[in-house]
Every structure is written in C-alpha cells, then in structure tokens.
Scaffold this motif. Sequence first.
Motif, mmCIF file in Angstrom:
data_model
loop_
_atom_site.group_PDB
_atom_site.id
_atom_site.type_symbol
_atom_site.label_atom_id
_atom_site.label_comp_id
_atom_site.label_asym_id
_atom_site.label_seq_id
_atom_site.Cartn_x
_atom_site.Cartn_y
_atom_site.Cartn_z
ATOM 1 N N THR A 31 19.732 32.069 95.995
ATOM 2 C CA THR A 31 19.377 31.653 94.636
ATOM 3 C C THR A 31 17.857 31.610 94.528
ATOM 4 O O THR A 31 17.184 31.066 95.399
ATOM 5 C CB THR A 31 19.956 30.271 94.306
ATOM 6 N N THR A 32 17.348 32.203 93.450
ATOM 7 C CA THR A 32 15.905 32.238 93.224
ATOM 8 C C THR A 32 15.599 31.783 91.812
ATOM 9 O O THR A 32 16.251 32.226 90.860
ATOM 10 C CB THR A 32 15.346 33.664 93.433
ATOM 11 N N SER B 243 12.998 30.083 96.335
ATOM 12 C CA SER B 243 14.126 30.921 96.728
ATOM 13 C C SER B 243 14.768 30.352 97.980
ATOM 14 O O SER B 243 14.078 29.970 98.937
ATOM 15 C CB SER B 243 13.662 32.360 96.979
ATOM 16 N N ALA B 244 16.087 30.290 97.962
ATOM 17 C CA ALA B 244 16.833 29.759 99.105
ATOM 18 C C ALA B 244 17.971 30.706 99.442
ATOM 19 O O ALA B 244 18.688 31.179 98.553
ATOM 20 C CB ALA B 244 17.381 28.367 98.804
ATOM 21 N N GLY B 245 18.113 30.998 100.737
ATOM 22 C CA GLY B 245 19.197 31.862 101.187
ATOM 23 C C GLY B 245 19.907 31.283 102.387
ATOM 24 O O GLY B 245 19.268 30.831 103.352
ATOM 25 N N ASN C 254 14.134 28.964 103.051
ATOM 26 C CA ASN C 254 13.725 28.327 101.792
ATOM 27 C C ASN C 254 12.249 28.640 101.607
ATOM 28 O O ASN C 254 11.417 28.257 102.437
ATOM 29 C CB ASN C 254 13.917 26.811 101.832
ATOM 30 N N VAL C 255 11.932 29.351 100.566
ATOM 31 C CA VAL C 255 10.550 29.747 100.285
ATOM 32 C C VAL C 255 10.073 29.012 99.044
ATOM 33 O O VAL C 255 10.727 29.075 97.983
ATOM 34 C CB VAL C 255 10.440 31.274 100.082
ATOM 35 N N GLY D 97 18.328 26.554 103.908
ATOM 36 C CA GLY D 97 19.059 27.495 103.074
ATOM 37 C C GLY D 97 19.703 26.911 101.838
ATOM 38 O O GLY D 97 20.292 27.640 101.038
ATOM 39 N N ASP D 98 19.606 25.589 101.640
ATOM 40 C CA ASP D 98 20.239 24.943 100.487
ATOM 41 C C ASP D 98 19.301 24.983 99.284
ATOM 42 O O ASP D 98 18.082 24.837 99.424
ATOM 43 C CB ASP D 98 20.586 23.497 100.811
#
Length: 874
Positions: A723-724, A750-752, A809-810, A844-845
């Motif tokens: 999700t971004t 952004s999180a993956g 997580n960016v 990642g959340d």
Amino acid sequence: MLRYLVLILFFYILSVETDAQKRTYSTTRISTVPPKIDGIFNEEAWGNVEWSGNFIQREPFEKQPATEDTRFKILYDDNNLYIAIRCFDSAPDSIVRRMSRRDGFEGDWVEINIDSYHDLRTGFSFTINAAGVKGDEAITNDNNWDTSWDPIWYAKTTIDDTGWTAEIRIPFTQLRFGKQNEYIWGLQVNRRLFRKEELTSWQFVSPNATGWVHHFGELLNIKNIKPQKQKDIVPYTLGGFERYQKDAEDPFSDGKEWHKNVGVDGKIGITNDFTLDFTINPDFGQVEADPSEVNLTTFETKFDEKRNFFIEGKNILNFSITPGGGPLSNDNLFYSRRIGNPAAVSIDVDDDEYVKYPSKTTILGAFKLTGKTSKGWSVGVFESITDREIAEVDKNGERSNREVIPLTNYFAARVQKDLNNSNTRIGGMFTSTNRDLSDPFLSKQLPDAACTGGFDFNHQWKDKTYYFNFNIAYSHLSGNKEAIYELQTTSPHYFQREDGVHLKPDSAKTTLDGFGGNIHIGKSGNSNWMYTLWITWRSPGFNLNDIGYLYRTDEIQQVAWIGYSQREPKFIFRNYNINVNQWFATTFGGEKLYGGGNFNAHSTFKNYWGLGGGFTREGKIRSTQTLRGGPALVYDGTWYYFGHADTDHRKKIQLFANYDGYVRDGKTAHNNNYNLGVNLQLSNAFKVSLNAGLSKNYEENNYVNTLDDLEETRYVRGTLKQTTNSMTIRLSYNITPDFTIQYYGMPFISAGKYTEFKYITDPGADEFQQRFTLYADEQIRYNTTDELFEVDENLDNIIDYTFDQPNFNVFDFNSNLVIRWEYLPGSTVYLVWSQNRNHYQSDGDFHLRSDINTLFNRFPRDVFLIKLSYRFGL
C-alpha cells in the motif's frame, strides 16, 4: 534492408511540397526615436507602419473569423525588433490576468513566432500574457517546442476600455540569422482568448496540419541589419547552512554544515549562428527534488532534468531511438542526468567503521556549442568534466580515504542537415565517456571508456502528410575484464540466462558492443485519420547508460497504431480522439516476449469538462529480467484499465481524477492506483494545487532474493501486499511577474509485506501453480534475532540456506520553498529552504495515521541557501 533503402529513394524523388497561400507583412525601419516599451503606442514611430489583422480561428471552429479582433504592427532598427499588438475585447472586465512563473502560459496571451533562419524548420517564440508574464520557446524540427529557452527580451501590457495591449522589444542578439542585404523571415502571430478557449492565428494553420514553422507567413522589408552576437556573463555567489540530527556514534554526523560557493555561467555568441553556453562550478541548490518512489524492478527510473543549464537547448542533443509513449521510448543517446549524478560505488566496511559518502558529484565545468548555419546544418556539441570524489572512512578515530567516483569526461556531438526544402533531414550523433580509473578498485567496477554513435534519416512528403524515419545506433564499451563481465551479467543484459541460447557471458572480454535502431512509417496529419507502424530493436550487448539512457536490451518490437481525431465541436463534444494500438516482441533468439493491443478514447465536452479512458489486453509474457539472471519467467495474460476525468480548467476551482490498474488471469496479481486532485486559483496571483494518490498492489510471484551460492540456484519469490500513499502540494504566489514564491511538498509512505514464500522450479510452465514450489510451514521459519528466514528444504534439521526478511516501510518527505526575484533581466536572487525527512523500517504494516506521525516525528534535514547572480551584458 535493401527494400527500405529503395523506398527511401522513391519517396525522396517523388516528394512535392504544396504550401497554402502565405500572408505577408512589410515592416519599416525606425527613422525617429524608438518606442518606449510601456504598453502604450503613442510614439511617432508607430505611425509609420500599417496595422495587420484578420485573425482566423484554429480552435474551436476551424477557419472561422475570430470573435474578437486582433491587430499588430512591427518595426525594427539596427538592434531590435519592435512589436505592438492590440487585442480588442468587447468585455474588458472579463480579460483573464493570471500570473505565474515564466513559461506558465496562463490566462489571455499573445504570441509572436519568428523563423529568422527562414529554414522552414526553426522558430523562436515570444509570449506575453495580459498580466505581463513572459513565456518563450525554441521551436526545432518544425514543431518541437522547448520551453527551457530563456532569452533576454522586454515587454509590457496595459488594459483599457477596448481590450488590452502588448508592446514588445526583441534584441537581434536573441535571434539567429546570417548576413544578407535584405531578409525574409517566417512570421506567425497567435492569440489565446482564455474564457472562450479560442486560439486564433494571423497565418491560418489547420489543426490537422503537420508541422508548424513551415506554414508561417512572411515578414518582409528588413534591410541592412547586421547579425549580432550575444555576450552575457553571469557570475554567482552562494551561501548556506544545513541542519540535521546529530548522531553521537557517527563521527561524521555533527548536526550542521555550512556551505559556500562561487561560479559563473555564460552565453557567448561565437557567430550570430552559433552560441557557446558554459558553466564553471555550477550549483543547483534551488532545483526541486525528484518525486519519491519504491522501485522493486530491475529497471532504472528515468527522472526529468530540472537543472537550467542542462535543460536549455536540450532538443539539439536529442537522439531518441523509438517514438511513442512506451518504456523503450525513453531510450536516448544523451541523458543529462548522468552528469553530476551523486551515485557512488559502494565500498565494504566493517561493523566498527563509518563512511561519509559525497552528497554530490562536483561538475568542474561544462559547455554547449549550438547553432544552425544558413546552409541548413544544425550542430550541437557538449563537453563536461566531473571531479574525482572521495569517501571518508573512520575506524576508531583513524581516518582514511577511498575513491568512489572517478574523474570523468563527458562528450556529445549532434549534427543534422536539412535537404529538399526541409522535407528531408539526415543526421548523426557521437558520444563518449572517459574515466580515470587509476584506482584498482574502481577499475573492476566501471568501464574506463564508453562510446556511442548514431545515424538518422527523416523524410516527409505530400505537404508533410506522410513520413518515413530510420535510425540506427551503436555502442562500444571497454575496460577491465571484471568490469565488462559485471556489465554482461547485470541489468539490462543478463547474458548468463540459461535458456538464452543466443547469449553467453565471456569473463575474458574487455569490450562490450551492441546496436539498436528503429524503422518508422506513417501518416501524421492533414486529415482526421492518422496511423503509424514501426519496428525497433536493441541487441543484447547494446548499452547507453554511461551518458545516455537504455531501458532494456535483447528485444525486437513491432508496433502499429491508428487514430481518429475530431478537433472541431461536434454533438456534445468540443473535441475527441479515438486510438487503437497493437504490439508484438521477441528476443534476438526468436523467443516470444509479449504481444497485445489497446483501445483508448479521450474527449473534451462543450462545457470544457474532460473524460477519457481505455483498456489493454496482453497475452502471456516471457520476462527475461524478472529472475535477474535466471531463466525467463512466464506471466499469465493481463487486462489493464485506465480512466481520467477533469472539470473546466478555466474556473477558479478545477477537480481532476485518474485511475489505472490491472488484473492478471487467475487473479494472481492485481493493482489499483487512484489519484484525486484540485487546482485552486485563489486570485490572479495565488494558485494552490493538491494531488493525493493511493496505490494498492497484490502480487503472488514477486521477487525476494536470488541465492546463487548453492548447488542449485534458488530464485525465492513471495506474495506481496503493498500500500502506498502520497500527496503532492504546490503553492505559487506572484508578487510581480518577476518576483515569485513557490512551494513544493511531497509526503510519501509505502509499506509492503511478504507471505507465502516459494521458489521457482519451472519458470516456463503453462500453469501458474506449476512454476514454483511453495515452502511448507516445517521447511521455513523466521529468526527474529537475526531477522532472517531459515530454510530446511530437505527436512534434515539442518539449515540449508537463509534469506533476509523482505518487508519494508518507506517514509519520505521532500519539500522546497523558493523565493525568486529577477531584479534585472537575467539577474536573480534566490532564497531557498529545502527539507527532507526519511525513515525506513521493516514490519510491512500500513497504518495511515500512525505512519504520518512516524514520518513527521523524524528529525528533518533542513538546507537554507541564498544565491545571487548578476548578468553582465558585454
């Protein structure tokens, strides 16, 4: 290939140019005091020349008379061209006087285009809007507009009870022409009536026509003037302060830095036809930051050039290989972002060592020589030297230096020749990159020399309705065998791909060669229907990425397109267009890569609202890049969708929305991207733009890691849910046309998160589930201490291999506040505040509210700069 050469010769012999009747305007030399540029035509000189008018609509109603009258006069003296334009308006209170930065082209405006070469391909455009904001563009190749050109010229506007006026003075130093007793110049004058979105022209040119400059009318009776050379020297001085969070453990991070710099830019007319632009020790601290992204592919993102020295006149050094809007269309022999790129070669350090990498690559100097001769030769030459950069390494207080960027020379030269009344053009380009790799470490990482060359041929016929284009390019790299082997086995080449029977890496090679090109034929105008067909190719060894840009290699692509455009109001539409595309590609070894088609339509309604969209279908794809050196991986067929809508852009509030997404067969992957935005024109001087983006990405076969140190390479994949969220904020306020305040800000989150890990077993299998083996729960476990996944593939209670936890997580925030005052033409003061906040973690959340708090609770890196430049016109 012989067949295409015969076609070129056939079309060349039969080409006939059939121009429409050209209008003419006869000017007069000033014999008295020249006009004062104040927007009022009360000087005696203006009475010595006639008005010209009778403008015709190009939009919305082709060939209809203008709804409001426009007239102009032109005078000249030894040094300048003077233009008076009277824009009559039956509703003067409705004239739109929006302000913006230069080249904003907002509101009502008038524009004069001049082809002083009279080569029917090159023009110089000067635009002034009703608020007095300038715009200027260089026109090349008949209809290629470049807003980066910023000449020195003068204009004033006034509004009265009959409409508005513009008075303009253009120094001959800003135009290009050879030495003659009497001149004929191409001439066009345009007006935009913003509230009606009406565009009118003095010399009518149909919206369906191809090209632009060759349709101009003519300016006559300019006699006994001398070509003049531009001579501008612009020194600058800069001071600044940088503040960031101090790291007590890092000896290089003390929380603050001071900056100072001096340099000089210049523009010198070598002849009236050729100009030398140079810069010594440039600084680009006022340049807006690049947008944030998370790139999970092997392909390099191509960012826009924003540095003034490099964007001005950029068209002259353009050698684009493939047309259109696809990924291969970005490939170019010259990509100026390579020069001064801060990317350094990474060095290995121990846990107790700290490294300070250079924040930028110093450009010691650069120059561009550009121009066009009276014989139709266009020439562009570029040269730049960037400095050697050093990384400092600290180990328990002991300092050492490591070279991470070598001293480098960049060179590019472009030449083109107009033939056959400017219906035919041949050209070539050469580039070179040479590095001083005396450091043994760097010699194993980078090629010491890279050269590229290209040849292009363009021909148009039947009033430029049809065209045939051909180009071919070649690349040659040389260096240490370790550096060349590294190139062969990394993106975009991957010679080690085991199923690529035509590919084979060679660890003994010290050179790498390749070629690319394009053959392109089509119809580009003079009717509602247009079409094109091209074949483009990139050999496996082709490489442009030292001074150019190359997306991928080992590909032969075919594309066909047909489109219908209705440019006049019809039914409920103000205009609309419909397009159909088809494409197909293989490798040089004959392997099918992909094939598909697209339908799209776009329209503007009579109420000025816009609506458009389309869909694409691609069959199964063989990706030779996904496994990063492994065999080609098959992806199932995919449906792509996109759409956009926007409200009337003339209004003070404009809304817009965009959507694009895709879903793969079997729903093993899907993506949805949403963008909502608003433009607020709060006053003629103040504009706010907001654009919010949301992206949801799901992929069951996404890259995690490649473990090539095992008996059998493991290509580890996983299911990714990403999700971004982002927001782009722009504020623009004009105190005067030359005094602006602009703000840009972009928060990005952004999180993956990865689950369902698997490894590739049969990448070419027809069915999705047959391409991989899913790790069973007892085969894989997560080591929370080391943040590693441990794999016991054969269940013998011995760890066979590990891979890093790939969640991410960016958090990123970039902003620029720029106050710009052009206190004299070509002389500016900049006050700049730049801020960056960034953070990375790996759970990642995605939680929007807490993620926003995380982002803005980070200690910022603030940069404050003041930059002063002064133009000396010699």
